[in-house]
Scaffold this active site. Structure first.
Site, PDB file in Angstrom:
ATOM      1  N   LYS A 147       0.868  -1.188   0.000  1.00 58.20           N
ATOM      2  CA  LYS A 147       0.000   0.000   0.000  1.00 58.20           C
ATOM      3  C   LYS A 147       0.897   1.229   0.000  1.00 58.20           C
ATOM      4  CE  LYS A 147      -4.541   0.693   0.330  1.00 58.20           C
ATOM      5  NZ  LYS A 147      -5.640  -0.199  -0.060  1.00 58.20           N
ATOM      6  N   ASP A 173      -6.975   3.872  -5.003  1.00 53.72           N
ATOM      7  CA  ASP A 173      -7.517   3.884  -3.645  1.00 53.72           C
ATOM      8  C   ASP A 173      -8.138   5.273  -3.473  1.00 53.72           C
ATOM      9  OD1 ASP A 173      -7.432   2.150  -1.062  1.00 53.72           O
ATOM     10  OD2 ASP A 173      -6.889   4.124  -0.342  1.00 53.72           O
TER      11      ASP A 173
HETATM   12  P1  NAD Z   1     -15.538   6.546  -2.478  1.00 49.28           P
HETATM   13  O1  NAD Z   1     -14.719   7.731  -2.172  1.00 49.28           O
HETATM   14  O2  NAD Z   1     -15.942   6.240  -3.888  1.00 49.28           O
HETATM   15  O3  NAD Z   1     -16.937   6.619  -1.651  1.00 49.28           O
HETATM   16  C1  NAD Z   1     -16.996   6.882  -0.287  1.00 49.28           C
HETATM   17  C2  NAD Z   1     -18.446   7.252   0.045  1.00 49.28           C
HETATM   18  O4  NAD Z   1     -18.575   7.403   1.456  1.00 49.28           O
HETATM   19  C3  NAD Z   1     -18.901   8.561  -0.572  1.00 49.28           C
HETATM   20  O5  NAD Z   1     -20.225   8.445  -1.044  1.00 49.28           O
HETATM   21  C4  NAD Z   1     -18.854   9.527   0.607  1.00 49.28           C
HETATM   22  O6  NAD Z   1     -19.725  10.619   0.501  1.00 49.28           O
HETATM   23  C5  NAD Z   1     -19.298   8.596   1.692  1.00 49.28           C
HETATM   24  N1  NAD Z   1     -19.069   9.125   3.037  1.00 49.28           N
HETATM   25  C6  NAD Z   1     -18.017   9.823   3.510  1.00 49.28           C
HETATM   26  N2  NAD Z   1     -18.240  10.174   4.781  1.00 49.28           N
HETATM   27  C7  NAD Z   1     -19.450   9.687   5.108  1.00 49.28           C
HETATM   28  C8  NAD Z   1     -20.244   9.721   6.281  1.00 49.28           C
HETATM   29  N3  NAD Z   1     -19.809  10.331   7.378  1.00 49.28           N
HETATM   30  N4  NAD Z   1     -21.454   9.099   6.275  1.00 49.28           N
HETATM   31  C9  NAD Z   1     -21.903   8.471   5.182  1.00 49.28           C
HETATM   32  N5  NAD Z   1     -21.192   8.408   4.026  1.00 49.28           N
HETATM   33  C10 NAD Z   1     -19.986   9.006   4.013  1.00 49.28           C
HETATM   34  O7  NAD Z   1     -14.777   5.314  -1.823  1.00 49.28           O
HETATM   35  P2  NAD Z   1     -14.975   3.780  -2.155  1.00 49.28           P
HETATM   36  O8  NAD Z   1     -14.017   3.369  -3.200  1.00 49.28           O
HETATM   37  O9  NAD Z   1     -16.414   3.482  -2.307  1.00 49.28           O
HETATM   38  O10 NAD Z   1     -14.429   3.145  -0.787  1.00 49.28           O
HETATM   39  C11 NAD Z   1     -15.231   3.074   0.378  1.00 49.28           C
HETATM   40  C12 NAD Z   1     -14.544   2.156   1.365  1.00 49.28           C
HETATM   41  O11 NAD Z   1     -14.369   0.860   0.777  1.00 49.28           O
HETATM   42  C13 NAD Z   1     -13.151   2.584   1.825  1.00 49.28           C
HETATM   43  O12 NAD Z   1     -12.973   2.096   3.146  1.00 49.28           O
HETATM   44  C14 NAD Z   1     -12.228   1.805   0.890  1.00 49.28           C
HETATM   45  O13 NAD Z   1     -10.936   1.643   1.425  1.00 49.28           O
HETATM   46  C15 NAD Z   1     -12.987   0.503   0.826  1.00 49.28           C
HETATM   47  N6  NAD Z   1     -12.674  -0.334  -0.335  1.00 49.28           N
HETATM   48  C16 NAD Z   1     -12.836   0.135  -1.613  1.00 49.28           C
HETATM   49  C17 NAD Z   1     -12.581  -0.703  -2.689  1.00 49.28           C
HETATM   50  C18 NAD Z   1     -12.805  -0.260  -4.117  1.00 49.28           C
HETATM   51  O14 NAD Z   1     -12.654  -1.089  -5.034  1.00 49.28           O
HETATM   52  N7  NAD Z   1     -13.196   0.971  -4.360  1.00 49.28           N
HETATM   53  C19 NAD Z   1     -12.122  -2.013  -2.475  1.00 49.28           C
HETATM   54  C20 NAD Z   1     -11.978  -2.456  -1.172  1.00 49.28           C
HETATM   55  C21 NAD Z   1     -12.263  -1.607  -0.112  1.00 49.28           C
END
Ligand code: NAD
Length: 414
Positions: A104, A144
């Site tokens: 990472k 990420d």
């Molecule tokens: P992203 O930035 O696309 O979306 C995050 C979402 O969370 C947004 O809609 C944002 O407005 C919302 N958010 C932020 N603060 C908030 C709050 N207080 N209450 C409610 N919603 C809130 O990110 P993502 O890619 O969807 O990733 C989300 C999580 O999943 C992270 O922990 C990331 O590490 C994990 N993850 C993502 C992937 C991937 O393929 N994108 C894979 C594994 C894990």
């Protein structure tokens, strides 16, 4: 990585090491990162000024295959943060049994404060300074928080400048330059698969089950969409602006389209019928299934008693703190752990890397089929172990992951 995330991952790993009766030397080997790289990044701004950032890449373990993990652009990125998340990737790739280790990294930059050209220069400088530390057989970055397909395209180009066109150096690329079909949806699709299997295991149908999804970004919006299409009643979703609730079920397709059209978070309440939700209200709704898919540490000892769901599926990384996890287990709530529930993304990253090595593009149905088969194998292994040993899914997942990495070390030696 927040201290609670680090503390809880450490505890989950330590508990697995205890159960596996691992000796002290092996514990130390598994905890210590293979390599930590920190580079100075002087960025020439569009106005001729210079801003200096720091780039990190932590390579935790490569005994099961090349290091694999995302690059985050956020002011909070530092060595500890990258170290904790790199370790989580080692366990995630092991639990789904794909031939990668864990890595990472990122840059301590706020991407919103820079022009596209500045971000391109910064990304390419980062690749230049990392040099041979990354590569298709060495370490394969992916998107990420704060990075996406655009940055992956820049990394591919900067690496190609001295190593030739080798698209497998990075995954999550735009489809036009070697990205895989199905990669964008993969994490949410995987969340939907494991939710369905968890429902089957609990002998409660997913069809008609009420669901709340926190976060409507990549993971949350796709998870909500696929769950709704599978027949679940998605009654609440939220993003950083707030949420929307409708007990008869939300029009998820409309919310998804409106968000996609806006290119990011919208006022969800304005886009469809339903009552407005504030802050963390969504987590305490009377639903059967809760999918925290936004942030880490959102379910903690202070609010865990509010959670009414019988099934929690961790779409985000580490949304449930370990003490809250204990409380949910005591109440008989099933929690599908992040290293299994959100592993769909890294699984399709692996499939992208395989396609890049073959110089061949698979149809989307093939990608989706391979994703489902890989996750199904992992789900079955984790669920069977949890059932036969009467442990939580999280304990079973960590046992399998830590055990597999140890086996690889035993077989390869030092
Ligand atoms: P992203 O930035 O696309 O979306 C995050 C979402 O969370 C947004 O809609 C944002 O407005 C919302 N958010 C932020 N603060 C908030 C709050 N207080 N209450 C409610 N919603 C809130 O990110 P993502 O890619 O969807 O990733 C989300 C999580 O999943 C992270 O922990 C990331 O590490 C994990 N993850 C993502 C992937 C991937 O393929 N994108 C894979 C594994 C894990």
């Amino acid at each position: 990585m927040s201290s609670s995330m680090q503390r809880c991952t450490d505890r989950f790993v330590s508990d697995a090491m205890d159960r596996l009766e691992m000796d002290e030397e092996m514990r130390l080997v598994l905890r210590t990162p293979y390599r930590v790289v920190e580079v100075e990044l002087p960025l020439v701004r569009d106005d001729g000024g210079i801003s200096v950032y720091t780039g990190f890449r932590v390579q935790h373990d490569q005994n099961r295959g090349p290091f694999k993990g995302g690059l985050r652009y956020h002011p909070s990125v530092d060595r500890e943060h990258a170290l904790g998340l790199a370790q989580l990737m080692t366990w995630k790739t092991a639990v789904v049994d794909i031939p990668f280790g864990g890595g990472k990294g990122g840059i301590n930059v706020d991407p919103g404060a820079h022009s596209e050209r500045e971000l391109e220069r910064l990304t390419k400088l980062f690749v230049t300074r990392l040099g041979p530390v990354i590569g298709p057989e060495v370490d394969i970055p992916a998107p990420d928080v704060g990075t996406g397909a655009r940055e992956m395209g820049w990394i591919y180009e900067a690496y190609a400048k001295w190593a030739g066109a080798r698209p497998g150096v990075v995954t999550g690329k735009p489809v036009e330059i070697g990205g895989s079909l199905g990669r964008t949806e993969a994490t949410g699709r995987g969340v939907c698969h494991v939710t369905r299997w968890a429902c089957e295991a609990r002998e409660r149908p997913l069809e008609g089950a009420t669901v709340a999804v926190q976060g409507f970004g990549n993971v949350g919006s796709h998870a909500a969409l696929f769950l709704a299409r599978a027949g679940a009643r998605v009654v609440a979703v939220s993003n950083r602006f707030g949420g929307v609730h409708r007990s008869g079920g939300l029009d998820v397709e409309a919310l998804f389209s409106a968000t996609a059209e806006a290119g990011g978070d919208i006022q969800l309440h304005d886009a469809t019928e339903g009552e407005r939700l504030e802050g963390g209200e969504l987590l305490g709704l009377g639903v059967e299934i809760l999918v925290p898919a936004a942030l880490e540490g959102v379910i903690h000892p202070e609010n865990v008693d509010d959670v009414q769901a019988e099934l929690v599926v961790e779409g985000a990384n580490a949304p449930v703190e370990c003490e809250a996890d204990d409380a949910l287990a005591d109440r008989g709530v099933m929690v599908v752990p992040d290293i299994l529930a959100n592993a769909g993304g890294v699984t399709v990253s692996y499939l992208e890397w395989v396609q890049n090595r073959q110089r061949y593009r698979w149809p989307e149905e093939r990608v989706n089929g391979e994703l489902e088969a890989t996750l199904r194998g992992a789900w079955t292994a984790v669920h069977d172990r949890a059932t036969s040993l009467d442990t939580s899914l999280r304990d079973a997942a960590y046992d399998l992951a830590v055990g597999r990495v140890k086996t690889a070390i035993d077989l390869r030696g030092f």
